[in-house]
Design a protein around this motif. Structure first.
Motif, PDB file in Angstrom:
ATOM      1  N   ALA A  74       0.812  -1.219   0.000  1.00 54.43           N
ATOM      2  CA  ALA A  74       0.000   0.000   0.000  1.00 54.43           C
ATOM      3  C   ALA A  74       0.841   1.263   0.000  1.00 54.43           C
ATOM      4  CB  ALA A  74      -0.949   0.004   1.194  1.00 54.43           C
ATOM      5  N   GLY A  75       2.039   1.210   0.559  1.00 53.78           N
ATOM      6  CA  GLY A  75       2.895   2.386   0.591  1.00 53.78           C
ATOM      7  C   GLY A  75       3.172   2.959  -0.789  1.00 53.78           C
ATOM      8  N   CYS A  76       3.288   2.105  -1.785  1.00 50.57           N
ATOM      9  CA  CYS A  76       3.531   2.558  -3.175  1.00 50.57           C
ATOM     10  C   CYS A  76       2.299   2.372  -4.059  1.00 50.57           C
ATOM     11  CB  CYS A  76       4.706   1.798  -3.779  1.00 50.57           C
ATOM     12  SG  CYS A  76       6.286   2.111  -2.972  1.00 50.57           S
ATOM     13  N   HIS A  77       1.665   1.204  -3.950  1.00 52.92           N
ATOM     14  CA  HIS A  77       0.566   0.864  -4.852  1.00 52.92           C
ATOM     15  C   HIS A  77      -0.791   1.363  -4.368  1.00 52.92           C
ATOM     16  CE1 HIS A  77       3.048  -1.497  -7.555  1.00 52.92           C
ATOM     17  NE2 HIS A  77       3.652  -1.985  -6.492  1.00 52.92           N
ATOM     18  N   GLY A  78      -0.832   1.993  -3.189  1.00 55.47           N
ATOM     19  CA  GLY A  78      -2.040   2.645  -2.698  1.00 55.47           C
ATOM     20  C   GLY A  78      -2.967   1.744  -1.919  1.00 55.47           C
ATOM     21  N   GLU A  79      -3.822   2.409  -1.129  1.00 58.03           N
ATOM     22  CA  GLU A  79      -4.855   1.695  -0.389  1.00 58.03           C
ATOM     23  C   GLU A  79      -5.774   1.006  -1.391  1.00 58.03           C
ATOM     24  OE1 GLU A  79      -5.375   1.220   2.937  1.00 58.03           O
ATOM     25  OE2 GLU A  79      -3.388   2.147   3.132  1.00 58.03           O
ATOM     26  N   ASN A  80      -6.150  -0.199  -1.074  1.00 53.60           N
ATOM     27  CA  ASN A  80      -7.014  -0.996  -1.959  1.00 53.60           C
ATOM     28  C   ASN A  80      -6.430  -1.164  -3.350  1.00 53.60           C
ATOM     29  OD1 ASN A  80      -9.037  -1.483   0.013  1.00 53.60           O
ATOM     30  ND2 ASN A  80      -9.739   0.609  -0.282  1.00 53.60           N
ATOM     31  N   GLY A  81      -5.093  -1.077  -3.444  1.00 55.86           N
ATOM     32  CA  GLY A  81      -4.408  -1.333  -4.706  1.00 55.86           C
ATOM     33  C   GLY A  81      -4.546  -0.255  -5.754  1.00 55.86           C
ATOM     34  N   ILE A  82      -4.994   0.932  -5.381  1.00 57.08           N
ATOM     35  CA  ILE A  82      -5.148   2.024  -6.350  1.00 57.08           C
ATOM     36  C   ILE A  82      -4.061   3.060  -6.078  1.00 57.08           C
ATOM     37  CG2 ILE A  82      -6.664   3.825  -7.252  1.00 57.08           C
ATOM     38  CD1 ILE A  82      -9.002   1.969  -6.611  1.00 57.08           C
ATOM     39  N   SER A  83      -3.089   3.084  -6.958  1.00 58.76           N
ATOM     40  CA  SER A  83      -1.908   3.924  -6.784  1.00 58.76           C
ATOM     41  C   SER A  83      -2.227   5.405  -6.922  1.00 58.76           C
ATOM     42  CB  SER A  83      -0.853   3.543  -7.828  1.00 58.76           C
ATOM     43  OG  SER A  83       0.240   4.439  -7.786  1.00 58.76           O
ATOM     44  N   GLN A  84      -1.618   6.172  -6.041  1.00 58.95           N
ATOM     45  CA  GLN A  84      -1.666   7.630  -6.128  1.00 58.95           C
ATOM     46  C   GLN A  84      -0.267   8.169  -6.415  1.00 58.95           C
ATOM     47  OE1 GLN A  84      -4.722   9.172  -5.886  1.00 58.95           O
ATOM     48  NE2 GLN A  84      -5.452   7.075  -5.744  1.00 58.95           N
ATOM     49  N   THR A  85       0.665   7.266  -6.700  1.00 53.92           N
ATOM     50  CA  THR A  85       2.067   7.610  -6.875  1.00 53.92           C
ATOM     51  C   THR A  85       2.461   7.528  -8.349  1.00 53.92           C
ATOM     52  OG1 THR A  85       2.484   6.650  -4.699  1.00 53.92           O
ATOM     53  CG2 THR A  85       4.405   7.074  -6.090  1.00 53.92           C
ATOM     54  N   GLU A  86       3.074   8.585  -8.827  1.00 50.52           N
ATOM     55  CA  GLU A  86       3.487   8.651 -10.233  1.00 50.52           C
ATOM     56  C   GLU A  86       4.393   7.475 -10.593  1.00 50.52           C
ATOM     57  OE1 GLU A  86       5.726  11.752 -13.274  1.00 50.52           O
ATOM     58  OE2 GLU A  86       5.152  12.428 -11.277  1.00 50.52           O
ATOM     59  N   ASN A  87       4.136   6.903 -11.760  1.00 51.51           N
ATOM     60  CA  ASN A  87       4.898   5.790 -12.330  1.00 51.51           C
ATOM     61  C   ASN A  87       4.836   4.496 -11.512  1.00 51.51           C
ATOM     62  OD1 ASN A  87       5.753   6.916 -14.796  1.00 51.51           O
ATOM     63  ND2 ASN A  87       7.283   8.111 -13.698  1.00 51.51           N
ATOM     64  N   ILE A  88       3.880   4.410 -10.613  1.00 50.46           N
ATOM     65  CA  ILE A  88       3.638   3.178  -9.859  1.00 50.46           C
ATOM     66  C   ILE A  88       2.253   2.672 -10.270  1.00 50.46           C
ATOM     67  CG2 ILE A  88       3.353   2.120  -7.584  1.00 50.46           C
ATOM     68  CD1 ILE A  88       6.190   3.109  -7.998  1.00 50.46           C
ATOM     69  N   PRO A  89       2.157   1.436 -10.765  1.00 51.20           N
ATOM     70  CA  PRO A  89       0.866   0.951 -11.251  1.00 51.20           C
ATOM     71  C   PRO A  89      -0.124   0.654 -10.143  1.00 51.20           C
ATOM     72  CG  PRO A  89       2.453  -0.823 -11.278  1.00 51.20           C
ATOM     73  CD  PRO A  89       3.212   0.425 -10.893  1.00 51.20           C
ATOM     74  N   SER A  90      -1.391   0.791 -10.474  1.00 50.36           N
ATOM     75  CA  SER A  90      -2.453   0.294  -9.612  1.00 50.36           C
ATOM     76  C   SER A  90      -2.515  -1.222  -9.799  1.00 50.36           C
ATOM     77  CB  SER A  90      -3.797   0.920 -10.002  1.00 50.36           C
ATOM     78  OG  SER A  90      -3.803   2.288  -9.695  1.00 50.36           O
ATOM     79  N   LEU A  91      -2.774  -1.930  -8.717  1.00 50.28           N
ATOM     80  CA  LEU A  91      -2.857  -3.390  -8.768  1.00 50.28           C
ATOM     81  C   LEU A  91      -4.280  -3.899  -8.595  1.00 50.28           C
ATOM     82  CD1 LEU A  91       0.300  -4.287  -6.642  1.00 50.28           C
ATOM     83  CD2 LEU A  91       0.104  -4.091  -9.135  1.00 50.28           C
ATOM     84  N   ALA A  92      -5.189  -3.038  -8.157  1.00 49.38           N
ATOM     85  CA  ALA A  92      -6.579  -3.446  -7.943  1.00 49.38           C
ATOM     86  C   ALA A  92      -7.194  -3.937  -9.245  1.00 49.38           C
ATOM     87  CB  ALA A  92      -7.391  -2.280  -7.398  1.00 49.38           C
ATOM     88  N   GLY A  93      -7.776  -5.126  -9.194  1.00 45.64           N
ATOM     89  CA  GLY A  93      -8.427  -5.694 -10.373  1.00 45.64           C
ATOM     90  C   GLY A  93      -7.460  -6.292 -11.377  1.00 45.64           C
TER      91      GLY A  93
END
Length: 194
Positions: A36-55
């Motif tokens: 979550a530190g990079c890929h965001g809470e619930n897998g939705i990234s808020q960080t530039e150049n870091i992918p979302s993993l949710a879904g």
């Protein structure tokens, strides 16, 4: 090459074992806290150049973790993390992220002309033949719909330059190599706004 072969053997072993018992996505929530530190809470990234993993597709996430762990896919941040996770963790994380609601851009498309060019590029490069008609991915093929736009630009440039390898690297390199910078920008914008 050896790490790719070992990764393929590991995935095949995991796949054979997974038919007896599927990974429990709920048990992945705790294991994913470090993500979550990079890929965001619930897998939705808020960080530039870091992918979302949710879904993201279960098998795709598993493959990427194995590629990072084995060194076939390079990342100063991901390799040390992936080296510390077990095969069971790989399975559980894949199932967990696949169970989450994928990101969806709720803002109106700020450049529909660019999206139209991106849609044309997607048809021209036959992206849907691997990623599916809705670009949601299939099995070990990545979900692209709703992914962070700047990450998609980076990923396509990495495939084009040969920086990113592993898995479908050869297929993606063949697709990305002839893309112009304008096509990469348009394609990324289109996919991010699906």
């Amino acid at each position: 090459m050896r790490s790719v072969l070992l990764g393929a053997m590991l995935i095949a072993t995991m796949a054979c074992g997974s038919s007896a018992r599927a990974a429990d996505p709920a048990s992945g929530k705790e294991k994913a806290e470090i993500c979550a530190g990079c890929h965001g809470e619930n897998g939705i990234s808020q960080t530039e150049n870091i992918p979302s993993l949710a879904g993201q597709q279960d098998q795709f996430t598993q493959w990427q973790l194995v590629f990072f762990r084995g060194g076939a896919r390079k990342s100063e941040l991901m390799q040390p993390i992936a080296e510390q996770i077990s095969n069971e963790d790989v399975r559980v994380l894949g199932a967990y992220f696949a169970s989450l609601t994928p990101p969806k851009d709720t803002k109106p498309d700020d450049n529909p002309d660019l999206s139209k060019k991106g849609a044309e590029a997607a048809v021209g490069r036959r992206c849907a033949s691997c990623h599916g008609d809705a670009f949601a991915g299939t099995k070990a093929v990545a979900r692209l719909a709703g992914q962070r736009e700047e990450y998609l630009v980076k990923a396509l440039h990495d495939y084009k330059s040969g920086v990113r390898t592993g898995g479908a690297g050869a297929a993606m390199t063949d697709v990305a190599y002839p893309l112009s910078d304008e096509e990469i920008t348009a394609l990324s914008h289109y996919l991010a706004h699906l």
